[in-house]
Design a protein around this motif. Structure first.
Motif, PDB file in Angstrom:
ATOM      1  N   GLY A 182       0.813  -1.207   0.000  1.00  0.00           N
ATOM      2  CA  GLY A 182       0.000   0.000   0.000  1.00  0.00           C
ATOM      3  C   GLY A 182       0.849   1.261   0.000  1.00  0.00           C
ATOM      4  O   GLY A 182       0.580   2.205  -0.758  1.00  0.00           O
ATOM      5  N   LEU A 183       1.882   1.273   0.833  1.00  0.00           N
ATOM      6  CA  LEU A 183       2.767   2.442   0.872  1.00  0.00           C
ATOM      7  C   LEU A 183       3.549   2.593  -0.431  1.00  0.00           C
ATOM      8  O   LEU A 183       3.767   3.710  -0.901  1.00  0.00           O
ATOM      9  CB  LEU A 183       3.726   2.320   2.057  1.00  0.00           C
ATOM     10  N   ALA A 184       3.961   1.465  -1.009  1.00  0.00           N
ATOM     11  CA  ALA A 184       4.651   1.516  -2.300  1.00  0.00           C
ATOM     12  C   ALA A 184       3.733   2.084  -3.374  1.00  0.00           C
ATOM     13  O   ALA A 184       4.163   2.864  -4.237  1.00  0.00           O
ATOM     14  CB  ALA A 184       5.145   0.123  -2.695  1.00  0.00           C
ATOM     15  N   VAL A 226      -6.472 -11.940   3.833  1.00  0.00           N
ATOM     16  CA  VAL A 226      -7.480 -10.904   4.041  1.00  0.00           C
ATOM     17  C   VAL A 226      -6.884  -9.720   4.804  1.00  0.00           C
ATOM     18  O   VAL A 226      -7.125  -8.548   4.468  1.00  0.00           O
ATOM     19  CB  VAL A 226      -8.698 -11.477   4.788  1.00  0.00           C
ATOM     20  N   ALA A 227      -6.096 -10.006   5.837  1.00  0.00           N
ATOM     21  CA  ALA A 227      -5.488  -8.935   6.631  1.00  0.00           C
ATOM     22  C   ALA A 227      -4.523  -8.107   5.788  1.00  0.00           C
ATOM     23  O   ALA A 227      -4.459  -6.878   5.924  1.00  0.00           O
ATOM     24  CB  ALA A 227      -4.772  -9.528   7.842  1.00  0.00           C
ATOM     25  N   PHE A 232      -3.475  -3.001   2.966  1.00  0.00           N
ATOM     26  CA  PHE A 232      -3.251  -2.333   1.681  1.00  0.00           C
ATOM     27  C   PHE A 232      -4.298  -1.249   1.456  1.00  0.00           C
ATOM     28  O   PHE A 232      -3.969  -0.105   1.095  1.00  0.00           O
ATOM     29  CB  PHE A 232      -3.293  -3.367   0.555  1.00  0.00           C
ATOM     30  N   LEU A 233      -5.561  -1.591   1.695  1.00  0.00           N
ATOM     31  CA  LEU A 233      -6.638  -0.633   1.483  1.00  0.00           C
ATOM     32  C   LEU A 233      -6.587   0.513   2.489  1.00  0.00           C
ATOM     33  O   LEU A 233      -6.933   1.659   2.155  1.00  0.00           O
ATOM     34  CB  LEU A 233      -7.988  -1.342   1.558  1.00  0.00           C
ATOM     35  N   LEU A 234      -6.148   0.235   3.701  1.00  0.00           N
ATOM     36  CA  LEU A 234      -5.997   1.309   4.684  1.00  0.00           C
ATOM     37  C   LEU A 234      -4.936   2.318   4.252  1.00  0.00           C
ATOM     38  O   LEU A 234      -5.047   3.515   4.533  1.00  0.00           O
ATOM     39  CB  LEU A 234      -5.639   0.722   6.059  1.00  0.00           C
ATOM     40  N   ALA A 235      -3.905   1.812   3.569  1.00  0.00           N
ATOM     41  CA  ALA A 235      -2.824   2.695   3.124  1.00  0.00           C
ATOM     42  C   ALA A 235      -3.241   3.554   1.929  1.00  0.00           C
ATOM     43  O   ALA A 235      -2.923   4.747   1.862  1.00  0.00           O
ATOM     44  CB  ALA A 235      -1.592   1.866   2.775  1.00  0.00           C
ATOM     45  N   VAL A 236      -3.943   2.954   0.969  1.00  0.00           N
ATOM     46  CA  VAL A 236      -4.257   3.684  -0.257  1.00  0.00           C
ATOM     47  C   VAL A 236      -5.692   4.192  -0.297  1.00  0.00           C
ATOM     48  O   VAL A 236      -6.006   5.101  -1.086  1.00  0.00           O
ATOM     49  CB  VAL A 236      -4.004   2.802  -1.508  1.00  0.00           C
ATOM     50  N   GLY A 237      -6.579   3.627   0.533  1.00  0.00           N
ATOM     51  CA  GLY A 237      -7.991   3.985   0.470  1.00  0.00           C
ATOM     52  C   GLY A 237      -8.270   5.468   0.615  1.00  0.00           C
ATOM     53  O   GLY A 237      -9.011   6.048  -0.204  1.00  0.00           O
TER      54      GLY A 237
END
Length: 542
Positions: A182-184, A226-227, A232-237
């Protein structure tokens, strides 16, 4: 001092030396990230007072052509975000913008060592690969730039490492990898290829469990997959929500068609040529296939030159063959395959312009591990046929030679590239002085090939010169009320080349008030002209 710390210090020192020699941004990407960071630091939010490419405003002149505009319709924001606290403390200086990239990018070297050691490589191999990653051949010069090189590399490499650990039965590592992906992705849109790599890892793990006939559970349990997705979604959402709210699209520049459907890189900076699926397919099978092959060849050449410095590539191939079934390198091979395929099939025309190397830096640490291991494999093969060889001694000699070669390549490349960057910086600084001498206001807008760079050099916003006929360029100048035109010999749209060479000049462009020359090449290196788009502006007389 432990080896990982030593490698970090070496990598940081190399980057700080480059920052000392050339602290400024040097090309449109890094100018843009720095300009956005300074806007954020001064409370102006995610906005810019220039248009570096019209894909950021819908692919043409908007119905309401105003500045400033919301930023980051094309590039992701992390490279700007990391600069803000340093600018807040150190002020809007070149060093403040470069420092976080030196500090963060240096992490790649000890990361390489850790990956090599976990993969079972010898201490000597891990150390040599760490040195190569600390000073990565011809790509070193880009590492301290305020760009996403030094962000994407450790984040993507760390993610690939976590994916490999997940395949080896460490589910928590796989979960952490989701956050790194996500950060990437916040650093580069290409981070979605890392997400695809994680998806392939899950599928491969399930396939292996199925082939075992139920005799083994998957190494990556469902909860870990799932985690990882949730992180990932928390980072880019939040960023995707911002894009939807501001632009109505997750990828605004791609929505214009200029990213996916251009037939050549010349169309990237055009606002009149069509950029849709019909025009893309209408070029015919021959040109379409040729451009895809060209993109793949360009990607291979860039990787060979900037990462492998030529000599290291055969060694990487040998090491890669030896590690072809290794779970430690499986995610790396998958990502490399996806990246080269994406470069050939999707972003082929953008590859020569630098798109590929920004993502390919994620291949550097694993590639250097394979290169050093390839030396040992090659020496062992030769020693089996030449009894006079001492395998251990020969391996040390050839490894040392490879490291020394890469270091010399890095130094020579940095000296050469910095010389070109220095010339451009000095020329633009001279234009800034000329603008001040001509009484240009700080709100005057500039028409140039690099609006982000001109904003950085002169403090004035403006608009890019599109790669279109002169009447279209004039329409852009009038729409945005530009008052000045900067032309640069090394980067100029074809319709404006005769103006720079003094061969012809439309009535809305005045005589040059400043020109700088760099013999022996003909014509000015850079020139500044008044632009007259109102009836009361008499600066463009005959």
């Amino acid at each position: 001092m432990g080896i990982p710390t030593l490698l970090y210090v070496l990598a940081l020192a190399a980057r700080l030396v480059l920052v000392a020699l050339f602290p400024d941004p040097a090309y449109p990407d890094s100018y843009y990230y720095t300009d956005v960071a300074r806007a954020l630091a001064t409370g102006h939010g995610l906005s810019v007072d220039f248009i570096w490419i019209f894909a950021e405003v819908g692919g043409g002149i908007p119905s309401d052509p105003t500045l400033p505009i919301p930023s980051n319709a094309h590039w992701m924001p992390l490279a700007s975000f990391v600069q803000v606290p340093f600018i807040a403390v150190l002020g809007p200086t070149a060093f403040a913008s470069a420092l976080p990239f030196a500090l963060i990018g240096a992490i790649a070297a000890p990361l390489c060592w850790a990956i090599a050691r976990e993969a079972g490589a010898s201490p000597a191999v891990a150390f040599a690969a760490g040195i190569l990653t600390a000073i990565p051949a011809l790509s070193l010069v880009f590492m301290p730039q305020p760009d996403n090189f030094s962000l994407f590399q450790p984040l993507a490499v760390g993610a690939l490492w976590m994916a490999a650990r997940g395949l080896k039965g460490h589910p928590r590592s796989f979960v952490l990898g989701g956050l790194l992906v996500g950060l990437a992705t916040m650093s580069r849109n290409d981070g979605v290829l890392l997400a695809a790599t994680f998806g392939l890892a899950v599928l491969y793990d399930r396939w292996r469990a199925w082939r075992a006939g139920g005799g083994r559970a998957p190494a990556i349990p469902a909860w870990a997959a799932v985690a990882a997705l949730v992180l990932f979604l928390l980072a880019v959402g939040p960023w995707w929500l911002r894009q939807l709210e501001v632009f109505g699209s997750l990828s605004p520049s791609a929505a214009t068609g200029r990213v996916l459907y251009i037939r050549s890189i010349d169309e990237w900076n055009s606002i009149t040529t069509p950029a849709n699926l019909d025009s893309f397919l209408g070029q015919g099978a021959g040109p379409l296939v040729a451009s895809r092959i060209g993109g793949l060849i360009a990607a291979a050449l860039i990787y060979t030159t900037l990462v492998g410095a030529g000599l290291l590539v055969p060694l990487m191939a040998i090491g890669g063959w030896a590690r072809r079934r290794s779970r430690d390198f499986g995610p790396f091979f998958a990502y490399a395959g996806l990246l080269f395929a994406f470069s050939a099939l999707v972003s082929a025309v953008h590859v020569p312009g630098g798109t590929f190397i920004h993502s390919a830096v994620a291949l550097v640490p694993h590639s250097y591990i394979l290169a050093v291991e390839g030396i040992a494999v090659g020496v062992a093969w030769t020693a089996a046929r030449r009894r006079s060889w001492n395998p251990a001694g020969a391996t040390r000699i050839f490894t040392t030679a490879a490291v020394v070669f890469a270091l010399f390549a890095a130094v020579a490349s940095a000296v050469s590239v910095h010389a070109g960057w220095d010339r451009k910086r000095e020329a633009r600084s001279a234009v800034a002085v000329a603008l001040d001498a001509a009484g240009a206001g700080m709100n005057d807008r500039i028409l140039s090939i690099d609006a982000a760079g001109m904003r950085y050099a002169t403090g004035r916003g403006g608009v890019v010169t599109p790669n279109d006929p002169l009447d279209t360029i004039e329409s852009v100048a009038r729409a945005y009320g530009t008052r000045w035109l900067v032309l640069e010999r090394d980067d100029i749209v074809a319709p404006l080349a005769p103006v720079l060479l003094g061969q012809s000049r439309p009535s809305w462009i005045g005589r040059p008030i400043f020109r700088a020359y760099a013999p022996p090449r003909p014509g000015p290196e850079i020139a500044l002209y008044p632009v007259c788009v109102t009836a009361t502006d008499d600066r463009c007389g005959s």
